[in-house]
Design a protein around this motif. Structure first.
Motif, PDB file in Angstrom:
ATOM      1  N   ALA A  96       0.830  -1.209   0.000  1.00 13.30           N
ATOM      2  CA  ALA A  96       0.000   0.000   0.000  1.00 13.30           C
ATOM      3  C   ALA A  96       0.860   1.252   0.000  1.00 13.30           C
ATOM      4  CB  ALA A  96      -0.920   0.001   1.219  1.00 13.30           C
ATOM      5  N   GLY A  97       1.935   1.237   0.773  1.00 11.91           N
ATOM      6  CA  GLY A  97       2.699   2.448   1.057  1.00 11.91           C
ATOM      7  C   GLY A  97       3.362   3.102  -0.133  1.00 11.91           C
ATOM      8  N   CYS A  98       3.801   2.330  -1.116  1.00  6.36           N
ATOM      9  CA  CYS A  98       4.434   2.946  -2.289  1.00  6.36           C
ATOM     10  C   CYS A  98       3.521   3.994  -2.907  1.00  6.36           C
ATOM     11  CB  CYS A  98       4.773   1.882  -3.331  1.00  6.36           C
ATOM     12  SG  CYS A  98       6.118   0.766  -2.881  1.00  6.36           S
ATOM     13  N   ASN A  99       2.209   3.719  -2.827  1.00  4.30           N
ATOM     14  CA  ASN A  99       1.245   4.604  -3.468  1.00  4.30           C
ATOM     15  C   ASN A  99       1.047   5.909  -2.713  1.00  4.30           C
ATOM     16  OD1 ASN A  99       0.149   2.644  -5.628  1.00  4.30           O
ATOM     17  ND2 ASN A  99       0.073   1.475  -3.734  1.00  4.30           N
ATOM     18  N   GLY A 100       1.504   5.962  -1.467  1.00  8.13           N
ATOM     19  CA  GLY A 100       1.371   7.192  -0.700  1.00  8.13           C
ATOM     20  C   GLY A 100       2.051   8.364  -1.357  1.00  8.13           C
ATOM     21  N   CYS A 101       3.092   8.083  -2.149  1.00 13.57           N
ATOM     22  CA  CYS A 101       3.778   9.145  -2.896  1.00 13.57           C
ATOM     23  C   CYS A 101       3.608   9.017  -4.406  1.00 13.57           C
ATOM     24  CB  CYS A 101       5.268   9.152  -2.551  1.00 13.57           C
ATOM     25  SG  CYS A 101       5.637   9.807  -0.911  1.00 13.57           S
ATOM     26  N   ASP A 141       7.513  14.858  13.659  1.00 10.53           N
ATOM     27  CA  ASP A 141       8.661  15.751  13.799  1.00 10.53           C
ATOM     28  C   ASP A 141       9.443  15.925  12.503  1.00 10.53           C
ATOM     29  OD1 ASP A 141       8.128  16.062  16.533  1.00 10.53           O
ATOM     30  OD2 ASP A 141       9.228  14.237  17.025  1.00 10.53           O
ATOM     31  N   VAL A 142       9.456  14.902  11.667  1.00  8.67           N
ATOM     32  CA  VAL A 142      10.251  14.917  10.437  1.00  8.67           C
ATOM     33  C   VAL A 142       9.345  14.574   9.258  1.00  8.67           C
ATOM     34  CG1 VAL A 142      12.216  13.912   9.207  1.00  8.67           C
ATOM     35  CG2 VAL A 142      12.314  14.188  11.692  1.00  8.67           C
ATOM     36  N   PRO A 143       9.343  15.385   8.206  1.00  5.96           N
ATOM     37  CA  PRO A 143       8.547  15.022   7.027  1.00  5.96           C
ATOM     38  C   PRO A 143       9.150  13.800   6.326  1.00  5.96           C
ATOM     39  CG  PRO A 143       9.890  16.964   6.562  1.00  5.96           C
ATOM     40  CD  PRO A 143      10.065  16.659   8.014  1.00  5.96           C
ATOM     41  N   HIS A 144       8.363  12.756   6.186  1.00  6.61           N
ATOM     42  CA  HIS A 144       8.835  11.550   5.503  1.00  6.61           C
ATOM     43  C   HIS A 144       7.669  10.586   5.324  1.00  6.61           C
ATOM     44  CE1 HIS A 144       8.724   9.897   9.560  1.00  6.61           C
ATOM     45  NE2 HIS A 144       8.978   8.687   9.085  1.00  6.61           N
ATOM     46  N   ASN A 145       7.865   9.628   4.427  1.00  3.65           N
ATOM     47  CA  ASN A 145       6.892   8.548   4.209  1.00  3.65           C
ATOM     48  C   ASN A 145       5.460   9.079   4.099  1.00  3.65           C
ATOM     49  OD1 ASN A 145       9.325   7.206   4.949  1.00  3.65           O
ATOM     50  ND2 ASN A 145       8.160   5.381   5.475  1.00  3.65           N
ATOM     51  N   PHE A 146       5.272  10.053   3.218  1.00  5.19           N
ATOM     52  CA  PHE A 146       3.963  10.632   2.886  1.00  5.19           C
ATOM     53  C   PHE A 146       3.129  11.002   4.117  1.00  5.19           C
ATOM     54  CE2 PHE A 146       3.869   5.998   2.481  1.00  5.19           C
ATOM     55  CZ  PHE A 146       2.750   5.598   3.205  1.00  5.19           C
ATOM     56  N   ASN A 147       3.793  11.616   5.110  1.00  7.67           N
ATOM     57  CA  ASN A 147       3.060  12.032   6.309  1.00  7.67           C
ATOM     58  C   ASN A 147       2.475  13.440   6.169  1.00  7.67           C
ATOM     59  OD1 ASN A 147       5.554  13.324   6.462  1.00  7.67           O
ATOM     60  ND2 ASN A 147       5.760  13.082   8.678  1.00  7.67           N
ATOM     61  N   PHE A 148       2.173  13.826   4.924  1.00  4.44           N
ATOM     62  CA  PHE A 148       1.488  15.090   4.690  1.00  4.44           C
ATOM     63  C   PHE A 148       0.030  14.969   5.161  1.00  4.44           C
ATOM     64  CE2 PHE A 148       1.461  12.622   0.710  1.00  4.44           C
ATOM     65  CZ  PHE A 148       0.091  12.446   0.523  1.00  4.44           C
ATOM     66  N   THR A 184       8.015  15.413   2.673  1.00  2.60           N
ATOM     67  CA  THR A 184       7.030  14.387   3.003  1.00  2.60           C
ATOM     68  C   THR A 184       7.098  13.199   2.055  1.00  2.60           C
ATOM     69  OG1 THR A 184       5.306  15.529   1.734  1.00  2.60           O
ATOM     70  CG2 THR A 184       5.454  16.035   4.092  1.00  2.60           C
ATOM     71  N   CYS A 185       7.603  13.420   0.846  1.00  2.00           N
ATOM     72  CA  CYS A 185       7.802  12.303  -0.076  1.00  2.00           C
ATOM     73  C   CYS A 185       9.267  12.093  -0.457  1.00  2.00           C
ATOM     74  CB  CYS A 185       6.968  12.486  -1.342  1.00  2.00           C
ATOM     75  SG  CYS A 185       5.281  11.843  -1.178  1.00  2.00           S
ATOM     76  N   HIS A 186      10.074  13.113  -0.313  1.00  3.73           N
ATOM     77  CA  HIS A 186      11.474  12.983  -0.708  1.00  3.73           C
ATOM     78  C   HIS A 186      12.386  12.627   0.463  1.00  3.73           C
ATOM     79  CE1 HIS A 186      10.988  14.016  -4.950  1.00  3.73           C
ATOM     80  NE2 HIS A 186       9.996  14.792  -4.534  1.00  3.73           N
ATOM     81  N   ASN A 187      11.787  12.206   1.555  1.00  6.68           N
ATOM     82  CA  ASN A 187      12.462  11.452   2.616  1.00  6.68           C
ATOM     83  C   ASN A 187      11.691  10.153   2.768  1.00  6.68           C
ATOM     84  OD1 ASN A 187      14.294  13.522   3.285  1.00  6.68           O
ATOM     85  ND2 ASN A 187      12.909  14.386   4.824  1.00  6.68           N
TER      86      ASN A 187
END
Length: 452
Positions: A96-101, A141-148, A184-187
């Protein structure tokens, strides 16, 4: 308690409850799966056919519009990631997660895995206009893994506070103009807790972020123009071109290259040392960055004598730990592709696909068994980081023992720095040869007079 205190206390309790309730409803990252619907988002065509015509045309040419449909991403997801995720619980989340970005609206709608690109579903919108312009921040705390945090609705967010639209409400968002938005996607952190994409973090730690230079400064350059067909002209309209790792024009010239020798004249049988200086004068992050497991940047040196005889010069070893991964050699790697391919004895493919002895500027990724991998989701550890940082200069030396039969006259020695989005052996094995296109980043040459 007097009446005013009572009122303030009641108001405080009410607002606190509302705030807590709102936060409880906010879903981001993996928790946002299936929390929205396709109908919550406008299509790019809707945005681009009447109002934002020019930006729509720019977006169509950018990788943002191809994050799901790009052939290598399709092959990597459907041929490697999904089968691997279905066999290994440790990496199951990537299904599922690949699609988050790569197909965020499909992820938010719970449509995972999405239909194949050939089905022309809304997954093909990839990173769409309405997705970005409904983002209000990120969770954690850190933007990553589509946590927008996506808040679709009639309010569209942008960099200005004075814009008006007949179609929707507008609001200024400093977040959309910040590097954190891109992060959010580039980390990306692998299921093993390893940073497998860290472009934003590299920028954050580098010199440009400290000067206020954002990702958008270079990847969404500003020009005089309109942002909507009926809108006013601005002196600083942010272009939606998103030049990056897939754009030869962006890659070329990234690294300055200069070569010199330690002597101007030499006789056959003598030894000459050549030094190459490589200066990263263009990127705000390391080069290469992003999908570092796929990318390969390498330097090739050739000497050509007066009779046209060509000699390949291997790089001098420096002796640092892990250096063997930064010098091309005849070894196999990427054996963990066998998991998805149902081949437990898969021997791997050639690791580098470039002339043996050439210097490679990379950071190797390793699977749980310690084998080099191009599957970021299966990355349990990282090797030596021998990429070129922002404003960093690396010096490489090449020692050449002149053959006794070398022709007298001018000896020309040329250094060429090359870049590929995917190493050739993997691209050929998975039939995505277009990903192995070689882009010359830069080159330079020097000459030495060979005496008789």
């Amino acid at each position: 308690m007097n009446i005013y205190k009572s009122i303030y206390f009641s108001l405080f309790i009410t607002l606190t409850g509302i705030f807590a309730y709102s936060n409880a409803q906010v879903k981001a990252g993996a928790d946002a799966l299936g929390t929205k619907s396709y109908d919550d988002y406008e299509t790019p065509q809707f945005c681009g056919t009447s109002c934002h015509v020019d930006f729509y045309q720019q977006w169509k040419q950018a990788m943002m519009s191809q994050a799901y449909t790009h052939k290598w991403d399709e092959v990597e997801y459907f041929k490697l990631a999904i089968p691997h995720a279905e066999k290994d619980e440790m990496v199951a989340e990537v299904k599922a997660g690949c699609n988050g970005c790569h197909a965020p609206i499909s992820f938010l709608a719970g449509d995972v895995p999405p239909p194949l690109p050939e089905m022309n579903s809304r997954a093909n919108e990839s990173v769409s206009c309405d997705l970005c312009h409904t983002v209000t921040g990120f969770d954690g705390d850190v933007p990553h893994n589509f946590n927008f945090i996506s808040s679709p609705g009639n309010v569209k967010y942008g960099p200005r506070d004075n814009s008006e639209s007949p179609e929707h409400e507008t609001a200024k968002s400093d977040f959309l103009s910040s590097g954190d938005f891109c992060g959010t996607c580039h980390n990306e952190m692998s299921p093993f807790g390893v940073w497998v994409k860290s472009t934003h973090l590299e920028w954050k730690e580098g010199p440009y972020s400290k000067q206020g230079v954002q990702c958008q400064t270079c990847h969404m350059t500003k020009a005089k123009g309109i942002t909507a067909e009926m809108g006013e002209e601005y002196p600083d309209a942010m272009q939606h071109l998103f030049h990056g790792a897939h754009d030869p024009g962006k890659v070329k010239g990234t690294i300055e290259l200069r070569i010199h020798s330690d002597i101007d004249e030499a006789e056959p049988g003598e030894t000459i040392k050549f030094t190459v200086a490589l200066f990263n004068q263009k990127t705000g992050h390391k080069f290469p960055s992003g999908s570092v497991e796929d990318r390969i940047v390498w330097m090739h040196l050739e000497a050509t004598d007066a009779d046209g005889n060509v000699y390949h010069l291997p790089v001098d070893k420096k002796g640092f730990e892990g250096e063997e991964y930064t010098i091309s050699s005849d070894v196999l790697a990427y054996q963990d592709m066998g998991i998805a391919l149902d081949d437990a004895d898969f021997p791997g493919v050639q690791r580098d696909g470039v002339p043996f002895g050439d210097r490679i500027f990379r950071m190797p990724y390793f699977d749980p068994q310690g084998r080099m991998t191009i599957q970021q989701w299966n990355t349990a550890s990282l090797g030596v980081d021998y990429r070129i940082g922002p404003r960093e200069t690396k010096l490489e030396t090449f020692t050449f023992d002149l053959p006794f039969e070398i022709a007298p006259g001018k000896l020309t020695v040329k250094a060429v720095l090359n870049y590929q989005k995917l190493v050739t052996p993997v691209a050929e094995f998975l039939d995505v040869k277009e990903e192995a296109e070689i882009i010359v980043v830069n080159d330079h040459y020097t000459t030495v007079q060979i005496l008789e």
